[in-house]
Design a protein around this motif. Structure first.
Motif, PDB file in Angstrom:
ATOM      1  N   SER A 148      21.707  39.584  35.592  1.00  0.00           N
ATOM      2  CA  SER A 148      22.769  39.311  34.219  1.00  0.00           C
ATOM      3  C   SER A 148      23.661  38.478  34.649  1.00  0.00           C
ATOM      4  O   SER A 148      24.467  38.080  33.420  1.00  0.00           O
ATOM      5  N   ARG A 149      24.005  38.068  35.766  1.00  0.00           N
ATOM      6  CA  ARG A 149      25.166  37.372  36.276  1.00  0.00           C
ATOM      7  C   ARG A 149      26.466  38.159  35.938  1.00  0.00           C
ATOM      8  O   ARG A 149      27.720  37.545  36.352  1.00  0.00           O
ATOM      9  N   GLU A 150      26.662  39.357  35.732  1.00  0.00           N
ATOM     10  CA  GLU A 150      27.676  40.164  35.686  1.00  0.00           C
ATOM     11  C   GLU A 150      28.431  40.275  36.926  1.00  0.00           C
ATOM     12  O   GLU A 150      27.837  40.576  38.056  1.00  0.00           O
ATOM     13  N   CYS A 151      29.682  40.335  36.875  1.00  0.00           N
ATOM     14  CA  CYS A 151      30.429  40.633  38.159  1.00  0.00           C
ATOM     15  C   CYS A 151      31.054  42.044  37.971  1.00  0.00           C
ATOM     16  O   CYS A 151      32.111  42.371  37.315  1.00  0.00           O
ATOM     17  N   PRO A 152      30.474  43.063  38.521  1.00  0.00           N
ATOM     18  CA  PRO A 152      31.005  44.511  38.327  1.00  0.00           C
ATOM     19  C   PRO A 152      32.255  44.898  39.038  1.00  0.00           C
ATOM     20  O   PRO A 152      33.006  45.762  38.611  1.00  0.00           O
ATOM     21  N   ALA A 153      32.480  44.135  40.004  1.00  0.00           N
ATOM     22  CA  ALA A 153      33.967  44.125  40.991  1.00  0.00           C
ATOM     23  C   ALA A 153      34.279  43.084  41.642  1.00  0.00           C
ATOM     24  O   ALA A 153      33.377  42.338  42.284  1.00  0.00           O
ATOM     25  N   ILE A 154      35.433  43.021  41.685  1.00  0.00           N
ATOM     26  CA  ILE A 154      36.098  42.051  42.818  1.00  0.00           C
ATOM     27  C   ILE A 154      37.439  42.827  43.522  1.00  0.00           C
ATOM     28  O   ILE A 154      38.337  43.198  42.746  1.00  0.00           O
ATOM     29  N   GLU A 155      37.062  43.359  44.510  1.00  0.00           N
ATOM     30  CA  GLU A 155      38.265  44.312  45.419  1.00  0.00           C
ATOM     31  C   GLU A 155      39.035  43.225  46.118  1.00  0.00           C
ATOM     32  O   GLU A 155      38.612  42.315  47.173  1.00  0.00           O
ATOM     33  N   VAL A 156      40.428  43.389  45.855  1.00  0.00           N
ATOM     34  CA  VAL A 156      41.331  42.540  46.665  1.00  0.00           C
ATOM     35  C   VAL A 156      42.242  43.231  47.526  1.00  0.00           C
ATOM     36  O   VAL A 156      42.720  44.313  47.184  1.00  0.00           O
ATOM     37  N   ASP A 157      42.351  42.760  48.806  1.00  0.00           N
ATOM     38  CA  ASP A 157      43.318  43.285  49.717  1.00  0.00           C
ATOM     39  C   ASP A 157      43.517  42.485  50.894  1.00  0.00           C
ATOM     40  O   ASP A 157      42.807  41.470  51.232  1.00  0.00           O
ATOM     41  N   THR A 158      44.449  42.790  51.738  1.00  0.00           N
ATOM     42  CA  THR A 158      44.520  42.118  53.065  1.00  0.00           C
ATOM     43  C   THR A 158      43.576  42.191  54.020  1.00  0.00           C
ATOM     44  O   THR A 158      43.302  41.517  54.957  1.00  0.00           O
ATOM     45  N   SER A 159      43.089  43.487  54.157  1.00  0.00           N
ATOM     46  CA  SER A 159      41.884  43.969  54.959  1.00  0.00           C
ATOM     47  C   SER A 159      41.117  44.881  54.286  1.00  0.00           C
ATOM     48  O   SER A 159      41.433  45.632  53.413  1.00  0.00           O
ATOM     49  N   LEU A 160      39.780  44.388  54.345  1.00  0.00           N
ATOM     50  CA  LEU A 160      38.526  44.947  53.672  1.00  0.00           C
ATOM     51  C   LEU A 160      37.453  45.340  54.729  1.00  0.00           C
ATOM     52  O   LEU A 160      36.506  44.515  55.071  1.00  0.00           O
ATOM     53  N   GLY A 161      37.698  46.425  55.314  1.00  0.00           N
ATOM     54  CA  GLY A 161      36.629  46.698  56.540  1.00  0.00           C
ATOM     55  C   GLY A 161      35.479  47.411  55.823  1.00  0.00           C
ATOM     56  O   GLY A 161      35.172  47.531  54.596  1.00  0.00           O
ATOM     57  N   GLU A 165      45.935  41.502  39.585  1.00  0.00           N
ATOM     58  CA  GLU A 165      45.946  41.360  38.188  1.00  0.00           C
ATOM     59  C   GLU A 165      45.166  40.095  37.689  1.00  0.00           C
ATOM     60  O   GLU A 165      44.539  40.057  36.681  1.00  0.00           O
ATOM     61  N   VAL A 166      45.735  38.840  38.222  1.00  0.00           N
ATOM     62  CA  VAL A 166      45.166  37.717  37.747  1.00  0.00           C
ATOM     63  C   VAL A 166      43.548  37.570  38.043  1.00  0.00           C
ATOM     64  O   VAL A 166      42.772  37.233  37.065  1.00  0.00           O
ATOM     65  N   ILE A 167      43.205  38.136  39.127  1.00  0.00           N
ATOM     66  CA  ILE A 167      41.572  38.207  39.480  1.00  0.00           C
ATOM     67  C   ILE A 167      40.902  39.047  38.539  1.00  0.00           C
ATOM     68  O   ILE A 167      39.798  38.739  38.074  1.00  0.00           O
ATOM     69  N   GLU A 168      41.365  40.122  38.200  1.00  0.00           N
ATOM     70  CA  GLU A 168      40.813  41.076  37.643  1.00  0.00           C
ATOM     71  C   GLU A 168      40.471  40.521  36.018  1.00  0.00           C
ATOM     72  O   GLU A 168      39.812  40.672  35.491  1.00  0.00           O
ATOM     73  N   ALA A 169      41.790  39.966  35.667  1.00  0.00           N
ATOM     74  CA  ALA A 169      41.601  39.233  34.341  1.00  0.00           C
ATOM     75  C   ALA A 169      40.564  38.051  34.183  1.00  0.00           C
ATOM     76  O   ALA A 169      39.812  38.015  33.206  1.00  0.00           O
ATOM     77  N   TRP A 170      40.363  37.454  35.297  1.00  0.00           N
ATOM     78  CA  TRP A 170      39.547  36.508  35.265  1.00  0.00           C
ATOM     79  C   TRP A 170      37.969  37.155  35.289  1.00  0.00           C
ATOM     80  O   TRP A 170      36.991  36.375  34.502  1.00  0.00           O
ATOM     81  N   ARG A 171      37.996  38.091  35.770  1.00  0.00           N
ATOM     82  CA  ARG A 171      36.705  38.941  36.153  1.00  0.00           C
ATOM     83  C   ARG A 171      36.218  39.321  34.622  1.00  0.00           C
ATOM     84  O   ARG A 171      34.987  39.111  34.225  1.00  0.00           O
ATOM     85  N   MET A 172      36.945  39.908  33.927  1.00  0.00           N
ATOM     86  CA  MET A 172      36.892  40.378  32.660  1.00  0.00           C
ATOM     87  C   MET A 172      36.519  39.184  31.786  1.00  0.00           C
ATOM     88  O   MET A 172      35.547  39.344  30.922  1.00  0.00           O
ATOM     89  N   ASP A 173      37.133  37.991  31.915  1.00  0.00           N
ATOM     90  CA  ASP A 173      36.847  37.086  31.035  1.00  0.00           C
ATOM     91  C   ASP A 173      35.625  36.428  31.550  1.00  0.00           C
ATOM     92  O   ASP A 173      34.547  36.115  30.477  1.00  0.00           O
TER      93      ASP A 173
END
Length: 225
Positions: A85-98, A183-191
């Motif tokens: 579906s090309r949906e993006c269910p999540a974009i997780e943002v942090d300085t470290s993602l193990g 906040e910006v990346i999540e707003a873009w994901r929703m759009d």
């Protein structure tokens, strides 16, 4: 940020234009043409044919994208996309993602919508290829499919999405801090999921595509090849 065809779809939704030639004329007059990067010519490599999913939540792709805030501090974004579906269910943002953090994100999605049968992974780093992730996938019955190092063509869904994320969001914003970036990346994901037209969905947004009946979706899938 957008090419003429995608802008025309969005303007047509608003009832502002009907004829695509008018959109193209204004697009040229305003000097909005996108600069296309020249790709270096290299040795031709064999393309790997990936099996196409036939329904949502059947196959996901995930990868990391890196950027920075205004102070120069780097952060990573874990992007997950549904190949059907090309949906993006999540974009997780942090300085470290193990690896443990990646599992936490997937568990959160599992509680909300269930897990796919398979996940194609671009990055072969320890976050994805480590013991914790391997054990989690085995327990959940999720098949992890790793592409070969240096072969991004083997996961076109993630590569295409990452390009859109960088061109339409990361490269067009200055992030003041990590909170602002989230906040910006999540707003873009929703759009991206609800408004942005997708050429692979015949100009529909993900939400519009999912509202179609099964026969129409199948016809559209055959049409788009």
């Amino acid at each position: 940020m957008f090419g003429s065809p995608r802008l025309h779809i969005m303007l047509k939704r608003e009832g502002l234009v009907v004829n695509h030639k008018r959109t193209e004329r204004i697009y040229r007059e305003e000097g909005l043409a996108l600069r296309r990067k020249r790709r270096r010519k290299g040795a031709a490599s064999a393309r790997v044919v990936m099996s196409a999913p036939s329904r949502p939540n059947q196959k996901w792709s995930m990868d990391f994208v890196t950027d920075s805030i205004v102070t120069g501090r780097r952060f990573r974004a874990l992007a997950i996309v549904d190949d059907y579906s090309r949906e993006c269910p999540a974009i997780e943002v942090d300085t470290s993602l193990g690896g443990v953090r990646v599992i936490s994100v997937l568990e959160r999605l599992a509680a909300m919508r269930g897990l796919p049968e398979a996940i194609t992974v671009v990055d072969n780093g320890p976050e994805f290829a480590g013991k914790a992730m391997d054990e989690w996938a085995f327990r959940k019955g999720v098949k992890l499919s790793f592409i070969r190092p240096g072969k991004p063509i083997e996961n076109t869904f993630a590569e295409s999405f990452n390009g859109r994320l960088r061109d339409e969001c990361l490269n067009t914003n200055w992030f003041l801090n990590l909170k602002h970036a989230r906040e910006v990346i999540e707003a873009w994901r929703m759009d991206y999921n609800t408004v942005r037209p997708h050429s692979s969905l015949d100009g529909l947004a993900h939400q519009e595509f999912m509202e179609l009946d099964g026969n129409t979706k199948m016809h559209l899938a055959l049409k788009m090849g």
